[in-house]
Design a protein around this motif. Structure first.
Motif, PDB file in Angstrom:
ATOM      1  N   LYS A   8      -1.986 -11.283 -49.809  1.00 29.93           N
ATOM      2  CA  LYS A   8      -2.692 -11.068 -48.540  1.00 29.93           C
ATOM      3  C   LYS A   8      -3.946 -10.218 -48.765  1.00 29.93           C
ATOM      4  CE  LYS A   8      -1.903  -9.311 -43.889  1.00 29.93           C
ATOM      5  NZ  LYS A   8      -0.910  -8.761 -42.964  1.00 29.93           N
ATOM      6  N   SER A   9      -3.842  -9.212 -49.612  1.00 26.18           N
ATOM      7  CA  SER A   9      -5.009  -8.342 -49.867  1.00 26.18           C
ATOM      8  C   SER A   9      -6.057  -9.043 -50.732  1.00 26.18           C
ATOM      9  CB  SER A   9      -4.562  -7.044 -50.525  1.00 26.18           C
ATOM     10  OG  SER A   9      -4.015  -7.301 -51.806  1.00 26.18           O
ATOM     11  N   ARG A  10      -5.653  -9.968 -51.587  1.00 30.01           N
ATOM     12  CA  ARG A  10      -6.605 -10.679 -52.444  1.00 30.01           C
ATOM     13  C   ARG A  10      -7.241 -11.878 -51.752  1.00 30.01           C
ATOM     14  NH1 ARG A  10      -4.359 -13.375 -56.655  1.00 30.01           N
ATOM     15  NH2 ARG A  10      -2.276 -13.267 -55.788  1.00 30.01           N
ATOM     16  N   LEU A  11      -6.654 -12.356 -50.671  1.00 27.57           N
ATOM     17  CA  LEU A  11      -7.089 -13.596 -50.036  1.00 27.57           C
ATOM     18  C   LEU A  11      -8.491 -13.493 -49.446  1.00 27.57           C
ATOM     19  CD1 LEU A  11      -6.010 -16.440 -49.513  1.00 27.57           C
ATOM     20  CD2 LEU A  11      -5.117 -15.620 -47.346  1.00 27.57           C
ATOM     21  N   ALA A  27      -6.603 -17.142 -54.868  1.00 31.14           N
ATOM     22  CA  ALA A  27      -5.588 -16.698 -53.912  1.00 31.14           C
ATOM     23  C   ALA A  27      -5.287 -17.800 -52.901  1.00 31.14           C
ATOM     24  CB  ALA A  27      -6.053 -15.433 -53.202  1.00 31.14           C
ATOM     25  N   ARG A  28      -6.322 -18.540 -52.502  1.00 29.76           N
ATOM     26  CA  ARG A  28      -6.128 -19.641 -51.560  1.00 29.76           C
ATOM     27  C   ARG A  28      -5.242 -20.713 -52.184  1.00 29.76           C
ATOM     28  NH1 ARG A  28     -11.410 -22.515 -50.475  1.00 29.76           N
ATOM     29  NH2 ARG A  28     -10.820 -23.509 -52.416  1.00 29.76           N
ATOM     30  N   ASP A  29      -5.502 -21.061 -53.450  1.00 28.94           N
ATOM     31  CA  ASP A  29      -4.679 -22.062 -54.123  1.00 28.94           C
ATOM     32  C   ASP A  29      -3.239 -21.565 -54.285  1.00 28.94           C
ATOM     33  OD1 ASP A  29      -6.860 -23.719 -54.265  1.00 28.94           O
ATOM     34  OD2 ASP A  29      -7.331 -23.237 -56.358  1.00 28.94           O
ATOM     35  N   GLU A  30      -3.078 -20.283 -54.530  1.00 27.21           N
ATOM     36  CA  GLU A  30      -1.738 -19.702 -54.644  1.00 27.21           C
ATOM     37  C   GLU A  30      -0.990 -19.806 -53.313  1.00 27.21           C
ATOM     38  OE1 GLU A  30       0.131 -15.379 -55.866  1.00 27.21           O
ATOM     39  OE2 GLU A  30      -1.876 -15.899 -56.602  1.00 27.21           O
ATOM     40  N   LEU A  31      -1.695 -19.573 -52.211  1.00 25.36           N
ATOM     41  CA  LEU A  31      -1.091 -19.688 -50.884  1.00 25.36           C
ATOM     42  C   LEU A  31      -0.707 -21.141 -50.601  1.00 25.36           C
ATOM     43  CD1 LEU A  31      -0.371 -18.170 -48.256  1.00 25.36           C
ATOM     44  CD2 LEU A  31      -2.672 -18.698 -47.445  1.00 25.36           C
ATOM     45  N   VAL A  32      -1.568 -22.082 -50.979  1.00 26.76           N
ATOM     46  CA  VAL A  32      -1.278 -23.507 -50.783  1.00 26.76           C
ATOM     47  C   VAL A  32      -0.043 -23.897 -51.584  1.00 26.76           C
ATOM     48  CG1 VAL A  32      -2.121 -25.844 -51.295  1.00 26.76           C
ATOM     49  CG2 VAL A  32      -3.619 -24.202 -50.174  1.00 26.76           C
ATOM     50  N   MET A  47       0.601 -17.072 -40.652  1.00 29.28           N
ATOM     51  CA  MET A  47       0.568 -15.860 -39.833  1.00 29.28           C
ATOM     52  C   MET A  47       0.852 -14.617 -40.665  1.00 29.28           C
ATOM     53  SD  MET A  47       2.127 -17.018 -36.147  1.00 29.28           S
ATOM     54  CE  MET A  47       3.675 -17.631 -36.771  1.00 29.28           C
ATOM     55  N   GLU A  48       1.747 -14.721 -41.642  1.00 28.24           N
ATOM     56  CA  GLU A  48       2.045 -13.572 -42.500  1.00 28.24           C
ATOM     57  C   GLU A  48       0.846 -13.147 -43.338  1.00 28.24           C
ATOM     58  OE1 GLU A  48       5.396 -14.844 -44.802  1.00 28.24           O
ATOM     59  OE2 GLU A  48       6.831 -14.460 -43.189  1.00 28.24           O
ATOM     60  N   HIS A  49      -0.061 -14.110 -43.605  1.00 29.08           N
ATOM     61  CA  HIS A  49      -1.224 -13.815 -44.440  1.00 29.08           C
ATOM     62  C   HIS A  49      -2.523 -13.745 -43.623  1.00 29.08           C
ATOM     63  CE1 HIS A  49       1.754 -15.123 -47.396  1.00 29.08           C
ATOM     64  NE2 HIS A  49       1.107 -14.313 -48.216  1.00 29.08           N
ATOM     65  N   PRO A  53      -3.167 -21.181 -38.925  1.00 23.03           N
ATOM     66  CA  PRO A  53      -2.327 -22.256 -39.458  1.00 23.03           C
ATOM     67  C   PRO A  53      -3.080 -23.575 -39.648  1.00 23.03           C
ATOM     68  CG  PRO A  53      -1.156 -21.082 -37.732  1.00 23.03           C
ATOM     69  CD  PRO A  53      -2.559 -20.550 -37.740  1.00 23.03           C
ATOM     70  N   ASN A  54      -4.012 -23.883 -38.737  1.00 21.34           N
ATOM     71  CA  ASN A  54      -4.787 -25.115 -38.891  1.00 21.34           C
ATOM     72  C   ASN A  54      -5.668 -25.055 -40.140  1.00 21.34           C
ATOM     73  OD1 ASN A  54      -3.742 -26.226 -36.531  1.00 21.34           O
ATOM     74  ND2 ASN A  54      -5.333 -25.285 -35.268  1.00 21.34           N
ATOM     75  N   GLN A  55      -6.210 -23.880 -40.429  1.00 18.21           N
ATOM     76  CA  GLN A  55      -7.029 -23.721 -41.627  1.00 18.21           C
ATOM     77  C   GLN A  55      -6.177 -23.924 -42.878  1.00 18.21           C
ATOM     78  OE1 GLN A  55     -10.471 -23.079 -41.876  1.00 18.21           O
ATOM     79  NE2 GLN A  55     -10.010 -23.625 -43.985  1.00 18.21           N
TER      80      GLN A  55
END
Length: 167
Positions: A8-11, A27-32, A47-49, A53-55
């Motif tokens: 969350k802090s790196r995103l 970080a985005r790829d890690e979240l995906v 929401m946690e990050h 949600p649509n993004q």
């Protein structure tokens, strides 16, 4: 939990003048990748990050499209460009079994007996057709060959259905 806080802090790496945030690609790829695991709620993860949600769904779609494009470039595909997933056989004996579809070859019918005269040439089989439609229209055809009946049935099948007869 610390992994989620770290992600969350790196995103978010900055903000544009219009208020939109800029995201770190790694970080985005890690979240995906986190969202692609079975049983993970995309909305809850977003929401946690602190991501819409649509993004996040757009990122997932973009990731999948890129992965498909890479797969098409590296592996041969059909002429239409569609990738086909073919499972590997579990047992090698499966390949030796009979195919699911076997062509059926019919023997030609016996030629009709030579007519005794030009006026006595009869078809092999004669049938009659009577059609009664729900709207009261009747169609009757008597003494027709099977080829003629097949043609008429095909023509009737191609006729558009009117809205008044649809129930």
């Amino acid at each position: 939990m610390t992994e989620n806080k770290d992600l969350k802090s790196r995103l978010v790496i900055g903000e544009k003048r219009d208020g939109r945030r800029e995201y770190d690609e790694g970080a985005r790829d890690e979240l995906v990748m986190m969202c692609l695991k079975p049983g993970v709620s995309i909305a809850r993860t977003a929401m946690e990050h602190d991501v819409n949600p649509n993004q996040l769904r757009k990122w997932i779609t973009r990731y999948r499209q890129q992965r498909m494009a890479q797969a098409q470039q590296t592996s041969p595909s059909g002429a239409d460009g569609v990738l086909i997933d073919t499972p590997t056989p579990v047992r090698p004996s499966v390949a030796r079994e009979a195919p699911a579809f076997i062509p059926v070859v019919t023997a030609p019918s016996a030629p009709p007996a030579a007519p005794q005269g030009p006026s006595q040439a009869l078809p092999l089989m004669v049938a009659a057709l009577l059609v009664r439609l729900p709207n009261g229209v009747e169609f009757e055809l008597g003494n027709a060959s099977l080829d003629e009946l097949a043609t008429i049935v095909q023509m009737l099948g191609r006729l558009p259905c009117s809205g008044s007869t649809m129930g």
